[in-house]
Design a protein around this motif. Structure first.
Motif, short mmCIF file in Angstrom:
data_model
loop_
_atom_site.label_atom_id
_atom_site.label_comp_id
_atom_site.label_asym_id
_atom_site.label_seq_id
_atom_site.Cartn_x
_atom_site.Cartn_y
_atom_site.Cartn_z
N MET A 61 0.84 -1.20 0.00
CA MET A 61 0.00 0.00 0.00
C MET A 61 0.88 1.25 0.00
O MET A 61 1.80 1.38 0.81
CB MET A 61 -0.93 0.00 1.23
N ASP A 62 0.60 2.17 -0.91
CA ASP A 62 1.30 3.45 -0.97
C ASP A 62 0.60 4.40 0.00
O ASP A 62 -0.43 5.01 -0.34
CB ASP A 62 1.26 4.00 -2.40
N PHE A 63 1.13 4.53 1.22
CA PHE A 63 0.46 5.31 2.25
C PHE A 63 0.43 6.80 1.92
O PHE A 63 -0.52 7.50 2.29
CB PHE A 63 1.13 5.07 3.61
N LYS A 64 1.44 7.28 1.22
CA LYS A 64 1.45 8.69 0.84
C LYS A 64 0.30 8.98 -0.12
O LYS A 64 -0.42 9.98 0.02
CB LYS A 64 2.78 9.05 0.18
N ALA A 65 0.10 8.10 -1.10
CA ALA A 65 -1.00 8.27 -2.05
C ALA A 65 -2.35 8.11 -1.35
O ALA A 65 -3.31 8.82 -1.65
CB ALA A 65 -0.86 7.25 -3.18
N MET A 66 -2.42 7.16 -0.41
CA MET A 66 -3.65 6.95 0.34
C MET A 66 -4.03 8.21 1.11
O MET A 66 -5.20 8.63 1.09
CB MET A 66 -3.48 5.78 1.32
N ARG A 67 -3.06 8.83 1.75
CA ARG A 67 -3.34 10.05 2.52
C ARG A 67 -3.76 11.20 1.60
O ARG A 67 -4.66 11.98 1.93
CB ARG A 67 -2.11 10.43 3.34
N ALA A 68 -3.15 11.28 0.44
CA ALA A 68 -3.50 12.34 -0.51
C ALA A 68 -4.94 12.17 -0.99
O ALA A 68 -5.70 13.15 -1.09
CB ALA A 68 -2.53 12.32 -1.68
N THR A 69 -5.31 10.94 -1.29
CA THR A 69 -6.68 10.66 -1.72
C THR A 69 -7.67 10.99 -0.60
O THR A 69 -8.72 11.61 -0.83
CB THR A 69 -6.83 9.19 -2.13
N ALA A 70 -7.34 10.57 0.61
CA ALA A 70 -8.22 10.84 1.75
C ALA A 70 -8.35 12.34 1.99
O ALA A 70 -9.46 12.84 2.26
CB ALA A 70 -7.68 10.16 3.00
N ARG A 71 -7.26 13.07 1.88
CA ARG A 71 -7.30 14.52 2.10
C ARG A 71 -8.26 15.19 1.12
O ARG A 71 -9.01 16.10 1.49
CB ARG A 71 -5.88 15.09 1.97
N GLU A 72 -8.25 14.75 -0.12
CA GLU A 72 -9.13 15.32 -1.13
C GLU A 72 -10.58 14.96 -0.85
O GLU A 72 -11.47 15.82 -0.93
CB GLU A 72 -8.72 14.81 -2.52
N ARG A 73 -10.84 13.72 -0.49
CA ARG A 73 -12.21 13.27 -0.26
C ARG A 73 -12.80 13.81 1.04
O ARG A 73 -14.02 13.92 1.18
CB ARG A 73 -12.28 11.74 -0.25
#
Length: 337
Positions: free
Chosen positions: A1-13
């Protein structure tokens, strides 16, 4: 899991409801309730974080522990980790409505099951919130723990019956939700409970009964005397009463009073496996994690949730190796610096 990408997606949503801060300590979101912040000044949320942050682990490397076991036995189940997902509801008004309540519950229960542990589900002003958790439990083989708001006794018992029908492994009431004004605003009044009322609820079911929202040793003792199977040391994430102590501050006294008599969960600013070990050393048997799971669910769905839980478990393994703790039940005050 790419946690940096996950956090970026969550921040947007989650825009407008949670900034997905690099350090989730309650400073930026103080007073944002509804939302993900702490009540009032946010002091209680911040106290949870600061109290746990202040605990230091004593690093020990001259020992014979080369392998560790993070597994625990809980409610008759063998779990891979002492980290459970805390009950969370109100996706529409707390988390921005980026997914339905049903979708959120399904994601967290399935993610927890994949990680070998349990998700707890909640209750709220809209009856569909509790129903969504039960539906997700049925879909996921009953591996869940529904927590009910401190409503009128008959309302709680009616929900306990439905939890039993859904195959829940345990059930409980979050008495720390007694002052939630959103419940009253939607015609769903809640309030404190007497020890006699808790005893009646315990007697109403054969399921293990949990009391969530205990912050003093005397109330922990009262819960044990009422027959509760477990308590959760919690100030509701700092979302109900401003200026309470942090969970890590009160946990040792509570553990001293009831350890061995009742299962103790701790719920307060868990952000890593090291935090988990700290709370175990302070007297908890297992812990609950809340806000980080929202980031996982909105940033990576079921996979995001399970990946975060597994990340915490691996961090716990490392922390146990570097403090000489072979099993989670062995964690005690000797590893606190």
């Amino acid at each position: 899991m790419d946690f940096k990408a996950m956090r970026a997606t969550a921040r947007e949503r989650l825009k407008g409801y949670c900034r997905v801060c690099a350090v989730c300590d309650g400073r930026v979101c103080a007073g944002e309730v509804p939302g993900m912040g702490g009540a009032g000044t946010g002091n209680s949320f911040k106290a949870n974080y600061r109290a746990l942050e202040a605990v230091r682990l004593a690093m020990r490397t001259l020992h014979g522990v080369t392998e560790v076991d993070t597994g625990v036995s809980c409610f008759g189940l063998d779990l891979a980790s002492p980290v459970h997902i805390a009950p969370m509801t109100g996706v529409s008004y707390n988390i921005g409505g980026g997914m339905s309540e049903e979708e959120f519950c399904d994601i967290v229960l399935a993610g927890a099951a994949k990680a070998g542990t349990l998700a707890w589900t909640g209750d709220g002003a809209d009856p569909q919130m509790f129903d969504s958790g039960l539906q997700a439990m049925v879909k996921n083989g009953g591996r869940g723990v529904p927590i009910i708001k401190p409503r009128a006794q008959d309302e709680i018992i009616a929900r306990i019956r439905r939890a039993e029908e859904a195959g829940a492994v345990a059930v409980g009431v979050d008495v720390d939700g007694a002052g939630l004004v959103t419940m009253a605003q939607f015609g769903q009044p809640v309030g404190p409970k007497s020890v006699e009322e808790i005893r009646e609820l315990v007697a109403s079911t054969s399921l293990p009964f949990i009391l969530k929202g205990i912050m003093t040793a005397n109330e922990a003792e009262a819960a044990a005397q009422a027959g509760c199977a477990a308590i959760v040391v919690s100030n509701h994430g700092g979302r109900v009463l401003d200026h309470t102590p942090g969970v890590a501050e009160v946990l040792p006294d509570i553990a001293k009073a009831v350890a061995g008599k009742i299962t103790i969960f701790a719920d307060g600013a868990v952000r890593s496996g090291a935090d988990v070990l700290k709370l175990l050393a302070l007297g908890a048997d297992s812990v609950l994690v809340g806000r980080p799971i929202i980031t996982g669910a909105f940033g990576g769905g079921q996979e995001g949730v399970s990946a975060l839980l597994e990340k915490m478990r691996i961090e716990l393994v490392q922390a146990m190796l570097l403090t000489g703790v072979a099993r989670t039940v062995d964690a005690d005050g000797s590893i606190i610096a």
